[in-house]
Write a protein that holds these residues in place. Structure first.
Motif, PDB file in Angstrom:
ATOM      1  N   UNK A  83      45.380  50.295  12.801  1.00 38.98           N
ATOM      2  CA  UNK A  83      44.764  50.400  14.126  1.00 38.98           C
ATOM      3  C   UNK A  83      43.601  51.392  14.144  1.00 38.98           C
ATOM      4  N   UNK A  84      43.681  52.444  13.327  1.00 43.11           N
ATOM      5  CA  UNK A  84      42.689  53.519  13.377  1.00 43.11           C
ATOM      6  C   UNK A  84      41.696  53.497  12.223  1.00 43.11           C
ATOM      7  N   UNK A  85      41.732  52.463  11.425  1.00 44.93           N
ATOM      8  CA  UNK A  85      40.837  52.376  10.272  1.00 44.93           C
ATOM      9  C   UNK A  85      39.370  52.356  10.707  1.00 44.93           C
ATOM     10  N   UNK A  86      39.101  51.842  11.892  1.00 44.73           N
ATOM     11  CA  UNK A  86      37.733  51.804  12.406  1.00 44.73           C
ATOM     12  C   UNK A  86      37.160  53.175  12.701  1.00 44.73           C
ATOM     13  N   UNK A  87      38.006  54.181  12.833  1.00 49.20           N
ATOM     14  CA  UNK A  87      37.559  55.550  13.096  1.00 49.20           C
ATOM     15  C   UNK A  87      37.258  56.348  11.840  1.00 49.20           C
ATOM     16  N   UNK A  88      37.343  55.704  10.697  1.00 45.38           N
ATOM     17  CA  UNK A  88      37.067  56.374   9.423  1.00 45.38           C
ATOM     18  C   UNK A  88      35.669  55.967   8.967  1.00 45.38           C
ATOM     19  N   UNK A  89      34.861  56.947   8.608  1.00 47.06           N
ATOM     20  CA  UNK A  89      33.480  56.689   8.216  1.00 47.06           C
ATOM     21  C   UNK A  89      33.397  56.124   6.802  1.00 47.06           C
ATOM     22  N   UNK A  90      32.607  55.074   6.645  1.00 48.39           N
ATOM     23  CA  UNK A  90      32.429  54.453   5.330  1.00 48.39           C
ATOM     24  C   UNK A  90      31.412  55.195   4.472  1.00 48.39           C
ATOM     25  N   UNK A  91      30.561  56.005   5.101  1.00 50.65           N
ATOM     26  CA  UNK A  91      29.506  56.687   4.359  1.00 50.65           C
ATOM     27  C   UNK A  91      29.961  58.004   3.727  1.00 50.65           C
ATOM     28  N   UNK A  92      31.214  58.380   3.940  1.00 48.21           N
ATOM     29  CA  UNK A  92      31.758  59.605   3.355  1.00 48.21           C
ATOM     30  C   UNK A  92      32.986  59.289   2.513  1.00 48.21           C
ATOM     31  N   UNK A  93      33.219  60.072   1.467  1.00 52.75           N
ATOM     32  CA  UNK A  93      34.443  59.861   0.680  1.00 52.75           C
ATOM     33  C   UNK A  93      35.688  60.081   1.541  1.00 52.75           C
ATOM     34  N   UNK A  94      36.748  59.380   1.201  1.00 52.01           N
ATOM     35  CA  UNK A  94      38.024  59.498   1.919  1.00 52.01           C
ATOM     36  C   UNK A  94      39.068  60.032   0.940  1.00 52.01           C
ATOM     37  N   UNK A  95      39.672  61.147   1.319  1.00 55.61           N
ATOM     38  CA  UNK A  95      40.735  61.758   0.515  1.00 55.61           C
ATOM     39  C   UNK A  95      42.041  61.607   1.277  1.00 55.61           C
ATOM     40  N   UNK A  96      42.989  60.902   0.680  1.00 53.62           N
ATOM     41  CA  UNK A  96      44.268  60.612   1.324  1.00 53.62           C
ATOM     42  C   UNK A  96      45.394  61.384   0.653  1.00 53.62           C
ATOM     43  N   UNK A  97      46.377  61.734   1.466  1.00 53.00           N
ATOM     44  CA  UNK A  97      47.588  62.310   0.880  1.00 53.00           C
ATOM     45  C   UNK A  97      48.762  62.070   1.804  1.00 53.00           C
ATOM     46  N   UNK A  98      49.950  62.285   1.258  1.00 54.95           N
ATOM     47  CA  UNK A  98      51.228  62.208   1.980  1.00 54.95           C
ATOM     48  C   UNK A  98      52.227  63.013   1.178  1.00 54.95           C
ATOM     49  N   UNK A  99      53.515  62.746   1.289  1.00 56.48           N
ATOM     50  CA  UNK A  99      54.504  63.499   0.513  1.00 56.48           C
ATOM     51  C   UNK A  99      54.360  63.229  -0.976  1.00 56.48           C
ATOM     52  N   UNK A 100      54.181  62.003  -1.338  1.00 58.76           N
ATOM     53  CA  UNK A 100      54.003  61.608  -2.737  1.00 58.76           C
ATOM     54  C   UNK A 100      52.657  60.945  -2.883  1.00 58.76           C
ATOM     55  N   UNK A 101      52.674  59.631  -3.182  1.00 58.95           N
ATOM     56  CA  UNK A 101      51.405  58.905  -3.213  1.00 58.95           C
ATOM     57  C   UNK A 101      51.539  57.417  -2.921  1.00 58.95           C
ATOM     58  N   UNK A 102      52.740  56.901  -2.762  1.00 59.70           N
ATOM     59  CA  UNK A 102      52.936  55.463  -2.571  1.00 59.70           C
ATOM     60  C   UNK A 102      52.273  54.956  -1.297  1.00 59.70           C
ATOM     61  N   UNK A 103      52.515  55.626  -0.178  1.00 64.10           N
ATOM     62  CA  UNK A 103      51.909  55.181   1.090  1.00 64.10           C
ATOM     63  C   UNK A 103      50.404  55.411   1.093  1.00 64.10           C
ATOM     64  N   UNK A 104      49.963  56.518   0.505  1.00 68.11           N
ATOM     65  CA  UNK A 104      48.527  56.790   0.433  1.00 68.11           C
ATOM     66  C   UNK A 104      47.827  55.707  -0.381  1.00 68.11           C
ATOM     67  N   UNK A 105      48.456  55.244  -1.446  1.00 64.03           N
ATOM     68  CA  UNK A 105      47.864  54.165  -2.241  1.00 64.03           C
ATOM     69  C   UNK A 105      47.812  52.860  -1.454  1.00 64.03           C
ATOM     70  N   UNK A 106      48.804  52.608  -0.641  1.00 61.98           N
ATOM     71  CA  UNK A 106      48.774  51.399   0.204  1.00 61.98           C
ATOM     72  C   UNK A 106      47.645  51.504   1.230  1.00 61.98           C
TER      73      UNK A 106
END
Length: 136
Positions: A83-106
């Protein structure tokens, strides 16, 4: 001997279970391959160096985020990520994290489908983070 006898119900249950297990393994392999193409896994040092010129997104649920998060991160829970993917800028790098990495990779796979190309995931997630944190 079993010659001439029809397979038992247990045989068919076993076959169905084997097929389901194989499907699950194949599905996990596909997710793994797609995620490796979508994002680069980075360690703490690389994450720290680049995070000040990027969007840092915590994909854990809100209660986990409020309990503590990487300083400067914003929260977009995995359950609401599409739902909120439209609020993320495509012109900047995106760094994701969570407890591990499975959801961040999804989430990285979702971003890649939307045309993002600079996507990074913190190796070990928040649990392994040794940088600045904000705790409530």
């Amino acid at each position: 001997m079993l010659l001439g006898k029809a397979p038992s119900v247990l045989f068919w249950v076993d076959m169905i279970l084997i097929i389901i297990l194989l499907w699950m393994v194949i599905n996990q392999i596909i997710i793994f391959v797609r995620s490796r193409r979508a994002a680069k896994i980075v360690d703490n040092e690389e994450f720290k160096k680049a995070m000040h010129h990027a969007q840092v997104i915590d994909v854990r649920e809100e209660d986990s985020f409020k309990a503590g998060h990487i300083l400067g991160a914003r929260n977009i829970p995995f359950s609401q990520f599409k739902m909120y993917i439209g609020g993320i800028r495509k012109d900047m790098p995106v760094y994701l994290y969570e407890q591990g990495k499975a959801l961040a990779l999804r989430c990285a796979i979702m971003l890649k489908k939307e045309g993002f190309d600079k996507i990074f995931v913190l190796k070990g997630g928040y649990n392994k983070w040794d940088g600045k944190k904000k705790k409530n």
